[in-house]
Scaffold this motif. Structure first.
Motif, PDB file in Angstrom:
ATOM      1  N   ALA A  62     -63.423  -9.912  12.473  1.00 58.52           N
ATOM      2  CA  ALA A  62     -63.828  -8.281  11.652  1.00 58.52           C
ATOM      3  C   ALA A  62     -62.782  -8.095  10.492  1.00 58.52           C
ATOM      4  O   ALA A  62     -63.078  -7.692   9.456  1.00 58.52           O
ATOM      5  CB  ALA A  62     -63.864  -7.385  12.733  1.00 58.52           C
ATOM      6  N   LEU A  63     -61.311  -8.641  10.900  1.00 56.61           N
ATOM      7  CA  LEU A  63     -60.434  -8.402  10.049  1.00 56.61           C
ATOM      8  C   LEU A  63     -60.789  -9.119   8.634  1.00 56.61           C
ATOM      9  O   LEU A  63     -60.548  -8.698   7.318  1.00 56.61           O
ATOM     10  CB  LEU A  63     -59.018  -8.913  10.492  1.00 56.61           C
ATOM     11  N   ALA A  64     -61.065 -10.529   8.846  1.00 54.27           N
ATOM     12  CA  ALA A  64     -61.439 -11.431   7.738  1.00 54.27           C
ATOM     13  C   ALA A  64     -62.640 -10.925   6.811  1.00 54.27           C
ATOM     14  O   ALA A  64     -62.623 -11.086   5.807  1.00 54.27           O
ATOM     15  CB  ALA A  64     -61.589 -12.899   8.260  1.00 54.27           C
ATOM     16  N   MET A  65     -63.726 -10.384   7.546  1.00 58.01           N
ATOM     17  CA  MET A  65     -64.772  -9.831   6.819  1.00 58.01           C
ATOM     18  C   MET A  65     -64.473  -8.700   6.034  1.00 58.01           C
ATOM     19  O   MET A  65     -64.743  -8.766   5.008  1.00 58.01           O
ATOM     20  CB  MET A  65     -65.826  -9.378   8.068  1.00 58.01           C
ATOM     21  N   SER A  66     -63.755  -7.856   6.490  1.00 57.61           N
ATOM     22  CA  SER A  66     -62.986  -6.735   5.871  1.00 57.61           C
ATOM     23  C   SER A  66     -62.275  -7.041   4.571  1.00 57.61           C
ATOM     24  O   SER A  66     -62.174  -6.685   3.471  1.00 57.61           O
ATOM     25  CB  SER A  66     -62.291  -5.709   6.682  1.00 57.61           C
ATOM     26  N   LEU A  67     -61.317  -7.972   4.830  1.00 56.02           N
ATOM     27  CA  LEU A  67     -60.497  -8.559   3.751  1.00 56.02           C
ATOM     28  C   LEU A  67     -61.313  -9.455   2.867  1.00 56.02           C
ATOM     29  O   LEU A  67     -61.195  -9.320   1.530  1.00 56.02           O
ATOM     30  CB  LEU A  67     -59.383  -9.513   4.260  1.00 56.02           C
ATOM     31  N   SER A  68     -62.455  -9.936   3.142  1.00 54.10           N
ATOM     32  CA  SER A  68     -63.135 -10.617   2.208  1.00 54.10           C
ATOM     33  C   SER A  68     -63.826  -9.507   0.818  1.00 54.10           C
ATOM     34  O   SER A  68     -63.823  -9.853  -0.048  1.00 54.10           O
ATOM     35  CB  SER A  68     -64.465 -11.084   2.794  1.00 54.10           C
ATOM     36  N   GLY A  69     -64.195  -8.180   1.459  1.00 51.13           N
ATOM     37  CA  GLY A  69     -64.553  -7.353   0.592  1.00 51.13           C
ATOM     38  C   GLY A  69     -63.558  -6.695  -0.152  1.00 51.13           C
ATOM     39  O   GLY A  69     -63.445  -6.431  -1.277  1.00 51.13           O
ATOM     40  N   ARG A  70     -62.147  -6.524   0.556  1.00 50.41           N
ATOM     41  CA  ARG A  70     -60.995  -5.908  -0.239  1.00 50.41           C
ATOM     42  C   ARG A  70     -60.483  -7.002  -1.414  1.00 50.41           C
ATOM     43  O   ARG A  70     -60.040  -6.284  -2.362  1.00 50.41           O
ATOM     44  CB  ARG A  70     -59.885  -5.500   0.934  1.00 50.41           C
ATOM     45  N   ILE A  71     -60.365  -8.044  -0.738  1.00 49.08           N
ATOM     46  CA  ILE A  71     -59.774  -9.103  -1.842  1.00 49.08           C
ATOM     47  C   ILE A  71     -60.898  -9.545  -2.705  1.00 49.08           C
ATOM     48  O   ILE A  71     -61.707 -10.637  -2.453  1.00 49.08           O
ATOM     49  CB  ILE A  71     -59.076 -10.312  -0.916  1.00 49.08           C
ATOM     50  N   GLY A  72     -60.762  -9.160  -4.010  1.00 49.74           N
ATOM     51  CA  GLY A  72     -61.815  -9.526  -4.951  1.00 49.74           C
ATOM     52  C   GLY A  72     -61.343  -9.716  -6.413  1.00 49.74           C
ATOM     53  O   GLY A  72     -60.038  -9.667  -6.582  1.00 49.74           O
ATOM     54  N   GLN A 269     -63.177   4.783   1.592  1.00 51.31           N
ATOM     55  CA  GLN A 269     -64.614   4.369   1.033  1.00 51.31           C
ATOM     56  C   GLN A 269     -65.619   4.210   1.963  1.00 51.31           C
ATOM     57  O   GLN A 269     -66.826   4.191   1.388  1.00 51.31           O
ATOM     58  CB  GLN A 269     -64.315   3.312  -0.157  1.00 51.31           C
ATOM     59  N   GLY A 270     -65.400   3.449   3.063  1.00 48.31           N
ATOM     60  CA  GLY A 270     -66.329   3.282   4.103  1.00 48.31           C
ATOM     61  C   GLY A 270     -66.865   1.970   4.305  1.00 48.31           C
ATOM     62  O   GLY A 270     -67.493   1.391   5.099  1.00 48.31           O
ATOM     63  N   THR A 271     -66.473   0.950   3.129  1.00 48.94           N
ATOM     64  CA  THR A 271     -66.765  -0.276   3.178  1.00 48.94           C
ATOM     65  C   THR A 271     -66.161  -0.964   4.362  1.00 48.94           C
ATOM     66  O   THR A 271     -66.810  -1.759   5.061  1.00 48.94           O
ATOM     67  CB  THR A 271     -66.176  -1.028   1.900  1.00 48.94           C
ATOM     68  N   GLY A 272     -64.967  -0.720   4.680  1.00 52.66           N
ATOM     69  CA  GLY A 272     -64.115  -1.586   5.618  1.00 52.66           C
ATOM     70  C   GLY A 272     -64.679  -0.944   7.232  1.00 52.66           C
ATOM     71  O   GLY A 272     -64.596  -1.832   8.019  1.00 52.66           O
ATOM     72  N   ALA A 273     -65.432   0.260   7.471  1.00 56.62           N
ATOM     73  CA  ALA A 273     -65.815   0.467   8.749  1.00 56.62           C
ATOM     74  C   ALA A 273     -67.274  -0.224   8.978  1.00 56.62           C
ATOM     75  O   ALA A 273     -67.188  -0.331  10.230  1.00 56.62           O
ATOM     76  CB  ALA A 273     -66.291   1.865   8.361  1.00 56.62           C
ATOM     77  N   HIS A 274     -67.635  -0.885   8.096  1.00 54.52           N
ATOM     78  CA  HIS A 274     -69.033  -1.661   8.477  1.00 54.52           C
ATOM     79  C   HIS A 274     -68.545  -2.887   9.478  1.00 54.52           C
ATOM     80  O   HIS A 274     -69.002  -2.922  10.539  1.00 54.52           O
ATOM     81  CB  HIS A 274     -69.923  -2.066   7.186  1.00 54.52           C
ATOM     82  N   PRO A 275     -67.478  -3.934   8.827  1.00 54.20           N
ATOM     83  CA  PRO A 275     -67.225  -4.875   9.735  1.00 54.20           C
ATOM     84  C   PRO A 275     -66.597  -4.488  11.141  1.00 54.20           C
ATOM     85  O   PRO A 275     -66.597  -5.028  11.978  1.00 54.20           O
ATOM     86  CB  PRO A 275     -66.326  -5.763   8.803  1.00 54.20           C
ATOM     87  N   ALA A 276     -65.846  -3.374  11.036  1.00 53.39           N
ATOM     88  CA  ALA A 276     -64.824  -2.879  11.989  1.00 53.39           C
ATOM     89  C   ALA A 276     -65.900  -2.427  13.190  1.00 53.39           C
ATOM     90  O   ALA A 276     -65.619  -2.688  14.244  1.00 53.39           O
ATOM     91  CB  ALA A 276     -64.333  -1.526  11.777  1.00 53.39           C
ATOM     92  N   ALA A 277     -67.090  -2.025  12.978  1.00 52.11           N
ATOM     93  CA  ALA A 277     -67.947  -1.863  14.000  1.00 52.11           C
ATOM     94  C   ALA A 277     -68.568  -2.840  14.660  1.00 52.11           C
ATOM     95  O   ALA A 277     -69.370  -2.973  15.738  1.00 52.11           O
ATOM     96  CB  ALA A 277     -69.293  -0.902  13.204  1.00 52.11           C
ATOM     97  N   ALA A 278     -68.594  -4.126  13.846  1.00 51.52           N
ATOM     98  CA  ALA A 278     -69.171  -5.259  14.536  1.00 51.52           C
ATOM     99  C   ALA A 278     -68.126  -6.030  15.655  1.00 51.52           C
ATOM    100  O   ALA A 278     -68.487  -6.850  16.289  1.00 51.52           O
ATOM    101  CB  ALA A 278     -69.412  -6.307  13.337  1.00 51.52           C
ATOM    102  N   ALA A 279     -66.914  -5.500  15.534  1.00 50.92           N
ATOM    103  CA  ALA A 279     -66.106  -6.256  16.297  1.00 50.92           C
ATOM    104  C   ALA A 279     -66.115  -5.739  18.041  1.00 50.92           C
ATOM    105  O   ALA A 279     -66.569  -4.676  18.435  1.00 50.92           O
ATOM    106  CB  ALA A 279     -64.687  -5.697  16.232  1.00 50.92           C
TER     107      ALA A 279
END
Length: 489
Positions: A62-72, A269-279
């Motif tokens: 879940a951390l890696a998925m959120s970092l995928s969105g943050r690191i661009g 922004q709410g983007t990181g909340a999506h992968p957080a819920a999948a954990a």
């Protein structure tokens, strides 16, 4: 049309929004007694703990998925732009807003866990879910989901793909059409494999790309080690107007630092909340703390690496945005953006700068598109349920691949502005929601801390605190998992 888009975009991303984001971050920081400091040790511990399940991914995934969105792209181009218009002092304010924003990231990700649900054997959650369940405002949730779907699936992927195609073409001379075909083939293979495959790819690629980028930055700093006091002195003095050269743009330093810091860390922004819920976690706060730490990794490592490469080598220009006066010109004719990083790398590896930035942008932007897809899929799952959901997911995948390919070969300034409108709507709605829903997240935090004091591995039971619509947790973690017929990990 362009004037309308520009006007709406200017309203959404006005200084009022920046002030609102800062206010929310400070409010959450004080109310949680600055958990971003108190629980750093716990954050690091939680990253490596926990396993995935049939329905959920591990904390690290879940951390890696959120970092995928943050690191661009913003981590390279955005940081350079911040320095170009705000001076070296903008870097300090990027650090400050990230520290404050960690509390917002904690709240939204904890809420995503509290109000998550199991849909067709997969955990789903995020702002649309906690807006409807926590506030009871269905229309509010639908507006958020539609705006997110439009931004993540239609408008934003092409922008990231265009950065890949441009950098590869400039570095290696590869035709953009060929790059576009390769990109959508690789993305298609992953997204058609489902959430678990996206998580596995992110788990492998994100650490690899981050470590490679950090090593180059470290090499530049070591070679120029004697400049360390000078560079950090310049950052801190410029941040407060104590450096005469940049004294006239102190306001720009603060504004550009805050804006670019927010763009990079995405806190609130709410983007990181999506992968957080999948954990798969036993307590919502576990993922809240992990996601709070993720913005530290993003900004204090990746964004800071870009800034250090640029500043240690003096490969940057500074422009007064209002007067257009050139304050510093170390790179004649180079526009603010990736060119600063390319020039910095060229100082230690002549001729390798364009290739390095092309490779870095490829990985950064590539994994960001994965994150966009997952966020879009989660909101589509919220909007479309039942027998038509399978068809809707296939259509979503095809739309994202088309927009990605289109962006590879052609993009427009209007697309950027429209993408920002989608994101702007997301930010406003999500900030309002998490501000109003702070109480459940605060209750969860106090419960978690109390169990830690008792030497327990915290588990959550929403019925104990009368939190409505937190159905997954109403019988406690273990019972909820067993009732769903899953294997308890």
């Amino acid at each position: 049309m362009e004037k309308l888009v520009s006007a709406v975009n200017g309203w959404l991303w006005s200084p009022v929004l920046v002030v609102f984001i800062v206010f929310c971050g400070l409010y959450f920081s004080f109310r949680t007694k600055f958990l971003q400091i108190r629980h750093i040790k716990e954050m690091v511990k939680l990253i490596a703990s926990g396993k995935g399940s049939d329905a959920g991914v591990s904390s690290f995934q879940a951390l890696a998925m959120s970092l995928s969105g943050r690191i661009g792209v913003g981590n390279i181009a955005g940081t350079a732009t911040g320095i170009a218009f705000g001076g070296p002092g903008s870097v300090f304010w990027m650090w400050v807003i990230t520290f404050v924003g960690a509390a917002s990231a904690f709240v939204e990700s904890t809420l995503a866990q509290i109000y998550k649900e199991n849909q067709h054997g997969v955990y789903r959650g995020g702002p649309a879910y906690y807006i409807e369940k926590g506030l009871g405002w269905k229309w509010f949730a639908v507006v958020f989901a539609v705006a997110t779907l439009l931004a993540m699936a239609v408008l934003m992927p092409g922008i990231q793909a265009n950065a890949i195609a441009d950098s590869v073409h400039n570095a290696f001379g590869v035709d953009k059409t060929i790059t576009g075909i390769i990109v959508i083939a690789l993305i298609g293979f992953t997204i058609f494999g489902g959430v678990k495959r996206i998580a596995r790819v992110a788990e492998l690629v994100v650490p690899f790309m981050a470590i490679g980028y950090l090593l180059i930055a470290l090499a530049i700093m070591v070679i120029n080690i004697e400049k360390t006091p000078e560079v950090f002195g310049l950052i801190f003095k410029s941040a407060f107007g104590a450096e005469s050269l940049f004294g006239g743009i102190i306001g720009s330093a603060v504004m550009w630092g805050v804006k670019r810091g927010l763009y990079a860390n995405e806190a609130g922004q709410g983007t990181g909340a999506h992968p957080a819920a999948a954990a798969e976690v036993s307590h919502p706060v576990k993922q809240g703390l992990v996601q709070a730490f993720s913005i530290y990794l993003d900004v204090f490592l990746v964004v800071t690496s870009t800034a250090m490469m640029i500043l240690f080598t003096n490969q940057y220009n500074v422009i007064n945005e209002k007067t257009k006066e050139i304050i510093v010109e170390n790179l004649k004719g180079v526009n603010p953006g990736p060119g600063y990083t390319q020039a910095a790398v060229d100082t230690i590896l002549p001729g390798f700068g364009p290739a390095f930035v092309a490779i870095a942008l490829f990985f950064f932007a590539f994994t960001t598109i994965y994150a966009y897809y997952y966020i879009a899929e989660t909101n589509l799952a919220y909007l479309v349920r039942g027998k038509y959901s399978g068809i809707a997911f296939v259509v979503l995948k095809l739309v994202l691949l088309v927009s990605t390919f289109y962006g590879s070969v052609k993009t427009a300034a209007t697309a950027w502005a429209m993408g920002d409108i989608g994101l702007g709507i997301m930010v406003w709605l999500n900030l309002i929601a998490i501000l109003l829903l702070f109480k459940p997240a605060h209750i969860a935090l106090k419960d978690y801390e109390e169990q830690l004091k008792q030497g327990k591995d915290p588990e959550f039971n929403s019925s104990k605190f009368a939190i409505k619509n937190a159905d997954f947790w109403k019988n406690g973690y273990e019972k909820s998992r067993k009732n769903e017929g899953e294997n308890v990990s």
